[in-house]
Design a protein around this motif. Structure first.
Motif, PDB file in Angstrom:
ATOM      1  N   UNK A   1       4.359 -18.633 -12.872  1.00  0.00           N
ATOM      2  CA  UNK A   1       3.243 -17.746 -12.571  1.00  0.00           C
ATOM      3  C   UNK A   1       3.615 -16.284 -12.814  1.00  0.00           C
ATOM      4  N   UNK A   2       4.857 -15.902 -12.477  1.00  0.00           N
ATOM      5  CA  UNK A   2       5.307 -14.521 -12.682  1.00  0.00           C
ATOM      6  C   UNK A   2       5.268 -14.150 -14.152  1.00  0.00           C
ATOM      7  N   UNK A   3       5.740 -15.051 -15.003  1.00  0.00           N
ATOM      8  CA  UNK A   3       5.724 -14.797 -16.444  1.00  0.00           C
ATOM      9  C   UNK A   3       4.293 -14.678 -16.956  1.00  0.00           C
ATOM     10  N   UNK A   4       3.420 -15.570 -16.502  1.00  0.00           N
ATOM     11  CA  UNK A   4       2.026 -15.519 -16.937  1.00  0.00           C
ATOM     12  C   UNK A   4       1.340 -14.247 -16.449  1.00  0.00           C
ATOM     13  N   UNK A   5       1.707 -13.789 -15.243  1.00  0.00           N
ATOM     14  CA  UNK A   5       1.102 -12.574 -14.701  1.00  0.00           C
ATOM     15  C   UNK A   5       1.473 -11.357 -15.541  1.00  0.00           C
TER      16      UNK A   5
ATOM     17  N   UNK B   1       1.748  -6.612 -19.953  1.00  0.00           N
ATOM     18  CA  UNK B   1       3.115  -6.106 -19.960  1.00  0.00           C
ATOM     19  C   UNK B   1       4.041  -6.913 -20.877  1.00  0.00           C
ATOM     20  N   UNK B   2       3.576  -8.085 -21.336  1.00  0.00           N
ATOM     21  CA  UNK B   2       4.436  -8.915 -22.184  1.00  0.00           C
ATOM     22  C   UNK B   2       3.567  -9.790 -23.085  1.00  0.00           C
ATOM     23  N   UNK B   3       4.014  -9.945 -24.321  1.00  0.00           N
ATOM     24  CA  UNK B   3       3.379 -10.880 -25.242  1.00  0.00           C
ATOM     25  C   UNK B   3       4.097 -12.225 -25.141  1.00  0.00           C
TER      26      UNK B   3
ATOM     27  N   UNK C   1      10.618  -6.474 -21.802  1.00  0.00           N
ATOM     28  CA  UNK C   1       9.215  -6.663 -22.149  1.00  0.00           C
ATOM     29  C   UNK C   1       8.932  -5.926 -23.441  1.00  0.00           C
ATOM     30  N   UNK C   2       8.058  -6.490 -24.255  1.00  0.00           N
ATOM     31  CA  UNK C   2       7.819  -5.920 -25.575  1.00  0.00           C
ATOM     32  C   UNK C   2       6.841  -4.757 -25.560  1.00  0.00           C
ATOM     33  N   UNK C   3       6.456  -4.299 -24.368  1.00  0.00           N
ATOM     34  CA  UNK C   3       5.568  -3.124 -24.290  1.00  0.00           C
ATOM     35  C   UNK C   3       4.220  -3.370 -24.882  1.00  0.00           C
ATOM     36  N   UNK C   4       3.691  -4.587 -24.675  1.00  0.00           N
ATOM     37  CA  UNK C   4       2.368  -4.893 -25.216  1.00  0.00           C
ATOM     38  C   UNK C   4       1.341  -3.950 -24.614  1.00  0.00           C
ATOM     39  N   UNK C   5       0.492  -3.428 -25.464  1.00  0.00           N
ATOM     40  CA  UNK C   5      -0.503  -2.461 -25.009  1.00  0.00           C
ATOM     41  C   UNK C   5      -1.506  -3.122 -24.101  1.00  0.00           C
TER      42      UNK C   5
END
Length: 667
Positions: free
Chosen positions: A68-72, A78-80, A129-133
């Motif tokens: 759930x943390x990863x999906x959040x 915040x992450x792709x 984190x890849x800094x997804x916009x």
């Protein structure tokens, strides 16, 4: 409170949640995901975690919390989710299935698999984190800017109370997060006389301080996002505020702003749209209901048969009532049988993941297409057809579809296509497995058949050659792998389909692909049959296995080895079985003499067999009764039914009858 009584519902809903997660992750990986797919996956994980924590399944709750943390992080921009992250999530789904199975049935858990899944998720979370916009709706002009406040518009749908949720509880939770101000929205409140206390009419305009974390707000509304209109906006400081833009819902919400036509952009219903409701019912209760309706059908048939002898003029009202009873009984029967009908999607839904994994292992590129998932089929048929479909899909990928370089050399797209389709055809359902691979090699099959000494007709057609792959132990694979090549499977596939009253057909063109067509009855509870008489008893032959019936001349019947008999049918000889003898019934004196027998030709597991009977009674639809509940299974008997006169008639299983008789191969 004894919480164990709620376990069954938790396990069933959790399995549905895992299926939804798997479908969503595969859709995102292939680029076919809808806008809210990620949120659907998150909500499923959140529900499983909450239920597992409530019931004390700590291992499930801890693993789901990581997932759930990863999906959040992904849904908040915040992450792709790249292929590594998706792979870790899919592995976790598999492990959670095993943990649910162990928790439900008391088995041991695979601690190594759990540890592997945890490490995979932790590695992804620990990576930068890849800094997804973030989407525009997050209203963040820079990574470091924090909102001054949160503006929330919360409008429950009228049906929210029916789901067991309480808006006041959610308001109290929001107030605990920070100093909250709220304004009640009562524009939808009806007059007192029209007020329904079971429906929600009030909404709220809420403000929270910017120090509250967005994830905490989302947590409050996670259980009701499908039951309300929800808009969460960040109010940025004046110096950092971006240029005005149309207000859009946050990526953490699923419902888009309602459009003027009353339908929201996410495709969900508006507040005034009718809501479908459902109820979970144990399969045993449905089966009992179907059994009772079957008894009603039998009783109605008995009444109709007795009424046939009545004077129509003298008993006109009674006969008219019986006609109405027949019509109502038929409608009731169709409605009740419809309760057991499930969409074929229940069988098809497992294949996207399987195709992905097998293609990855083999280094192939495969695109799976499904069509007709809404086509409905009896639950019992769906459960029994899954294994044959799994084998056929695996064969199509392993044997049928070529490697990318081979497809490129043949002028094909590097990505092979595998299609699963389902459609109704009359009283049957047609399921097809189609691939655009190399197709079946006629010469190779023929060579293998001759090496094994299998009977091959002269000037055999392509269809006859293709049918050879259904012989036990037959394989054209050059090497044995962990997927196939041992010659085990295709004979079992055909046997399983035949046991369901279905047929399987192969169409293939070398270099172009293969189509395997499976035709199945819609339900196993009702059967179209041919009534025959043998030894003074009535038997039912499933109509779908009957090829033809005839009266052979005495010269066409011969005895082999002093015991076995064969019947000449045009240019072929078929094994001839006397139905009365097979069931150890006495032969009637009227047919022992010179009278020509009656033979019914049936197809049993790819082999045609002639059954000698005394009389053809007719054709009728019968209600199938399972005898194995009270008796041991007997080869040659598929079940029983009750006739209109009250007599019990056995339903013949031609496949089992042929196996029990140990029929020799006909020359």
């Amino acid at each position: 409170m004894d919480m164990s009584r709620f376990h069954a519902a938790f396990f069933e809903e959790s399995r549905e949640g895992l299926d939804a997660m798997e479908r969503g992750l595969l859709a995102m990986e292939s680029g076919d995901a809808e806008a809210d797919t990620l949120h659907v996956v998150f909500r499923a994980a959140h529900s499983i975690k909450g239920g597992a924590a409530t019931f004390g399944f700590s291992t499930i709750a801890e693993l789901t919390h990581l997932l759930e943390t990863l999906l959040d992080e992904a849904r908040n921009g915040r992450r792709q989710l790249d292929s590594i992250a998706t792979g870790a999530l899919l592995v976790s789904v598999d492990v959670l299935r095993g943990l649910l199975e162990a928790a439900e049935h008391g088995g041991g858990t695979d601690d190594e698999a759990v540890a592997h899944a945890r490490r995979a998720l932790e590695r992804v979370l620990a990576s930068p984190a890849d800094g997804a916009a973030a989407p525009a709706s997050a209203a963040k002009p820079s990574a470091n800017a924090e909102p001054e406040a949160w503006h929330i518009v919360f409008k429950p749908f009228p049906s929210l109370f029916l789901s067991g949720n309480d808006p006041l509880r959610m308001l109290r939770e929001l107030d605990q997060l920070g100093a909250m101000t709220s304004r009640c929205l009562d524009a939808s409140l009806p007059a007192f006389a029209a007020l329904d206390p079971h429906q929600a009419f009030l909404g709220w305009d809420i403000t929270l301080p910017g120090t509250v974390k967005r994830a905490a707000i989302d947590e409050v509304f996670a259980w009701v996002e499908d039951e309300c209109e929800l808009d969460i906006q960040a109010v940025m400081p004046a110096a950092a505020a971006p240029a005005p833009a149309p207000a859009l819902p946050s990526p953490a919400t699923t419902d888009a702003a309602p459009t003027t036509d009353g339908i929201d952009r996410a495709g969900r219903r508006a507040t005034d749209a009718p809501q479908e409701s459902s109820i979970r019912i144990a399969v045993a209760k449905i089966d009992a209901l179907i059994n009772l309706v079957g008894e009603l059908v039998i009783t109605q048939a008995m009444l109709q048969q007795r009424a046939a002898a009545l004077d129509p003029n003298e008993h006109e009202p009674l006969l008219a009532g019986l006609v109405q009873l027949e019509r109502n009984t038929r409608n009731l029967q169709e409605s009740v049988l419809g309760v057991r009908m499930l969409p074929v999607e229940f069988a098809f839904s497992r294949f996207p993941r399987m195709v992905r994994d097998i293609a990855s292992r083999l280094g192939k590129r495969v695109q799976l297409r499904t069509q007709g998932e809404a086509t409905e089929l009896d639950k019992g048929v769906i459960e029994k057809i899954v294994d044959p479909l799994v084998h056929l899909v695996r064969n199509a990928i392993d044997h049928g579809l070529e490697m990318p370089e081979e497809r490129r050399a043949a002028g094909k797209d590097e990505t092979g296509t595998l299609a699963l389709t389902a459609a109704h055809q009359g009283g049957h359902i047609l399921i097809e497995i189609v691939d655009d691979g190399r197709g079946l090699d006629r010469d190779k099959i023929l060579k293998k058949a001759l090496e094994r000494g299998l009977p091959v007709p002269e000037n055999a057609t392509d269809t006859q050659i293709h049918e050879l792959i259904f012989h036990p132990g037959f394989s054209t694979a050059d090497a044995v792998s962990d997927l196939s090549g041992r010659g085990v499977g295709m004979d079992v596939v055909k046997s399983n389909i035949t046991s369901l009253g279905g047929t399987v057909e192969i169409r293939s063109e070398h270099g172009r692909g293969t189509t395997i067509a499976i035709r199945l009855p819609l339900t196993l509870a009702i059967l179209d049959g041919m009534s025959v008489s043998a030894g003074g008893e009535v038997f039912i032959l499933p109509l779908n296995v009957v090829v033809e019936s005839l009266q052979p001349a005495a010269a066409d019947i011969r005895t082999m080895g002093g015991q076995s008999r064969v019947m000449r049918l045009r240019d072929d000889y078929l094994p001839l079985l006397n139905l009365a003898e097979q069931y150890q019934l006495p032969r009637l004196p009227t047919i022992v003499g010179d009278a020509d027998p009656i033979a019914v030709v049936v197809e049993a597991n790819g082999q045609r067999v002639a059954l000698e009977v005394d009389e053809l009674v007719g054709q009728q639809q019968v209600v199938v009764k399972n005898l194995e509940t009270h008796y041991h299974r007997i080869q040659g008997v598929a079940g029983a039914t009750i006739l209109g006169d009250g007599r019990v008639a056995l339903i013949v299983d031609p496949v089992g009858l042929a196996q029990a008789a140990a029929l020799p191969s006909a020359a």
